[in-house]
Scaffold this motif. Structure first.
Motif, PDB file in Angstrom:
ATOM      1  N   ARG A   1       0.830  -1.213   0.000  1.00  0.00           N
ATOM      2  CA  ARG A   1       0.000   0.000   0.000  1.00  0.00           C
ATOM      3  C   ARG A   1       0.857   1.253   0.000  1.00  0.00           C
ATOM      4  O   ARG A   1       0.538   2.234  -0.674  1.00  0.00           O
ATOM      5  N   LEU A   2       1.930   1.244   0.780  1.00  0.00           N
ATOM      6  CA  LEU A   2       2.796   2.419   0.847  1.00  0.00           C
ATOM      7  C   LEU A   2       3.385   2.746  -0.526  1.00  0.00           C
ATOM      8  O   LEU A   2       3.425   3.916  -0.925  1.00  0.00           O
ATOM      9  N   VAL A   3       3.814   1.732  -1.239  1.00  0.00           N
ATOM     10  CA  VAL A   3       4.379   1.954  -2.571  1.00  0.00           C
ATOM     11  C   VAL A   3       3.269   2.297  -3.558  1.00  0.00           C
ATOM     12  O   VAL A   3       3.325   3.318  -4.249  1.00  0.00           O
ATOM     13  N   LEU A   4       2.253   1.455  -3.615  1.00  0.00           N
ATOM     14  CA  LEU A   4       1.198   1.597  -4.613  1.00  0.00           C
ATOM     15  C   LEU A   4       0.396   2.878  -4.440  1.00  0.00           C
ATOM     16  O   LEU A   4       0.192   3.632  -5.393  1.00  0.00           O
ATOM     17  N   GLU A   5      -0.058   3.152  -3.236  1.00  0.00           N
ATOM     18  CA  GLU A   5      -0.876   4.343  -3.023  1.00  0.00           C
ATOM     19  C   GLU A   5      -0.041   5.618  -3.112  1.00  0.00           C
ATOM     20  O   GLU A   5      -0.522   6.641  -3.583  1.00  0.00           O
ATOM     21  N   GLY A   6       1.212   5.564  -2.685  1.00  0.00           N
ATOM     22  CA  GLY A   6       2.093   6.722  -2.881  1.00  0.00           C
ATOM     23  C   GLY A   6       2.255   7.021  -4.357  1.00  0.00           C
ATOM     24  O   GLY A   6       2.133   8.168  -4.788  1.00  0.00           O
ATOM     25  N   TYR A   7       2.495   5.984  -5.128  1.00  0.00           N
ATOM     26  CA  TYR A   7       2.628   6.108  -6.587  1.00  0.00           C
ATOM     27  C   TYR A   7       1.336   6.656  -7.193  1.00  0.00           C
ATOM     28  O   TYR A   7       1.362   7.579  -8.011  1.00  0.00           O
TER      29      TYR A   7
ATOM     30  N   VAL B   1       9.415   9.421   7.583  1.00  0.00           N
ATOM     31  CA  VAL B   1       8.380   9.910   6.665  1.00  0.00           C
ATOM     32  C   VAL B   1       8.987  10.785   5.568  1.00  0.00           C
ATOM     33  O   VAL B   1       8.756  10.550   4.373  1.00  0.00           O
ATOM     34  N   GLN B   2       9.734  11.813   5.936  1.00  0.00           N
ATOM     35  CA  GLN B   2      10.305  12.711   4.926  1.00  0.00           C
ATOM     36  C   GLN B   2      11.310  12.004   4.024  1.00  0.00           C
ATOM     37  O   GLN B   2      11.268  12.199   2.795  1.00  0.00           O
ATOM     38  N   PRO B   3      12.215  11.177   4.561  1.00  0.00           N
ATOM     39  CA  PRO B   3      13.108  10.436   3.652  1.00  0.00           C
ATOM     40  C   PRO B   3      12.340   9.521   2.689  1.00  0.00           C
ATOM     41  O   PRO B   3      12.713   9.400   1.524  1.00  0.00           O
ATOM     42  N   ALA B   4      11.266   8.894   3.170  1.00  0.00           N
ATOM     43  CA  ALA B   4      10.468   8.032   2.294  1.00  0.00           C
ATOM     44  C   ALA B   4       9.781   8.853   1.202  1.00  0.00           C
ATOM     45  O   ALA B   4       9.735   8.433   0.043  1.00  0.00           O
ATOM     46  N   LEU B   5       9.258  10.026   1.574  1.00  0.00           N
ATOM     47  CA  LEU B   5       8.645  10.910   0.573  1.00  0.00           C
ATOM     48  C   LEU B   5       9.674  11.336  -0.475  1.00  0.00           C
ATOM     49  O   LEU B   5       9.383  11.327  -1.681  1.00  0.00           O
TER      50      LEU B   5
ATOM     51  N   LEU C   1      10.407   8.361  -2.711  1.00  0.00           N
ATOM     52  CA  LEU C   1       9.299   8.136  -3.642  1.00  0.00           C
ATOM     53  C   LEU C   1       9.353   9.162  -4.771  1.00  0.00           C
ATOM     54  O   LEU C   1       9.216   8.803  -5.947  1.00  0.00           O
ATOM     55  N   MET C   2       9.586  10.421  -4.433  1.00  0.00           N
ATOM     56  CA  MET C   2       9.677  11.471  -5.454  1.00  0.00           C
ATOM     57  C   MET C   2      10.812  11.176  -6.432  1.00  0.00           C
ATOM     58  O   MET C   2      10.641  11.303  -7.648  1.00  0.00           O
ATOM     59  N   GLY C   3      11.953  10.797  -5.903  1.00  0.00           N
ATOM     60  CA  GLY C   3      13.095  10.480  -6.769  1.00  0.00           C
ATOM     61  C   GLY C   3      12.809   9.304  -7.678  1.00  0.00           C
ATOM     62  O   GLY C   3      13.148   9.328  -8.874  1.00  0.00           O
TER      63      GLY C   3
ATOM     64  N   GLU D   1      16.561   3.309  -3.107  1.00  0.00           N
ATOM     65  CA  GLU D   1      16.465   4.172  -1.931  1.00  0.00           C
ATOM     66  C   GLU D   1      15.124   3.966  -1.227  1.00  0.00           C
ATOM     67  O   GLU D   1      15.069   3.815  -0.001  1.00  0.00           O
ATOM     68  N   LEU D   2      14.043   3.943  -1.993  1.00  0.00           N
ATOM     69  CA  LEU D   2      12.717   3.709  -1.410  1.00  0.00           C
ATOM     70  C   LEU D   2      12.642   2.310  -0.795  1.00  0.00           C
ATOM     71  O   LEU D   2      12.144   2.143   0.325  1.00  0.00           O
TER      72      LEU D   2
END
Length: 178
Positions: free
Chosen positions: A19-25, A56-60, A63-65, A132-133
């Motif tokens: 969910r973290l990967v899919l919903e973030g995407y 949280v911020q490193p994961a964001l 994900l952005m990268g 990284e993610l």
């Protein structure tokens, strides 16, 4: 289609790491498709619910990268279902397969997912960003389920067959965002 449906796979078809990967995407792509900017607030809210505060911020950022690398390196516009959908398209499956392969150190699965998402000469760039993610999620004990090579090959074969059948017949394509 409401791209900003804020239900995050409420039907629990996906485990938390997926969910973290899919919903973030999905939130990112939906934000870009509708508002020309990612919906960072919703992604941060999702990540804050499941990740320790300091991650949280490193994961964001990761994900952005990753998504930015995909956007630059993809072989064609990548597809996604709307936020909260219990469905999974080929591109989303390959994104999940890539993160899982990197978490498990499965070079063969990573290579197959990379070449399905990106042009060959840009795969390394996508792999670094995805890595990284994958590492941040793994360090927070959010390890995706592995996706075997045979499952990935079946997904890719089905996608090719469906695309060719769609070319021959004029069936409407599933609703996805580009």
């Amino acid at each position: 289609m409401n791209a900003f449906n804020c239900h995050s796979c409420e039907n629990n078809l996906f485990n938390t790491p997926e969910r973290l990967v899919l919903e973030g995407y999905r939130h990112w792509v939906a934000g870009m498709a509708i508002a020309q900017r990612p919906d960072l607030a919703r992604i941060e809210s999702l990540y804050s619910e499941y990740l320790p505060f300091k991650q949280v911020q490193p994961a964001l950022s990761a994900l952005m990268g990753f998504i930015n690398a995909l956007g630059i390196c993809s072989t064609c516009p990548l597809k996604t279902f709307q936020v909260g959908s219990g469905h999974l398209c080929k591109d989303e499956a390959m994104v999940l397969a890539l993160i899982a392969a990197l978490q498990y150190g499965d070079a063969e699965a990573a290579e197959l997912s990379l070449t399905s998402l990106s042009c060959k000469n840009r795969c390394a760039e996508v792999a670094v960003a995805a890595g990284e993610l994958a590492l941040i999620l793994k360090s927070a004990n959010h390890v995706l389920m592995p996706i075997s090579i045979s499952v990935m090959e079946n997904i890719l074969a089905f996608s090719r067959a469906t695309r060719h059948a769609g070319d021959a017949e004029s069936h409407p394509a599933p609703l996805t965002l580009h």
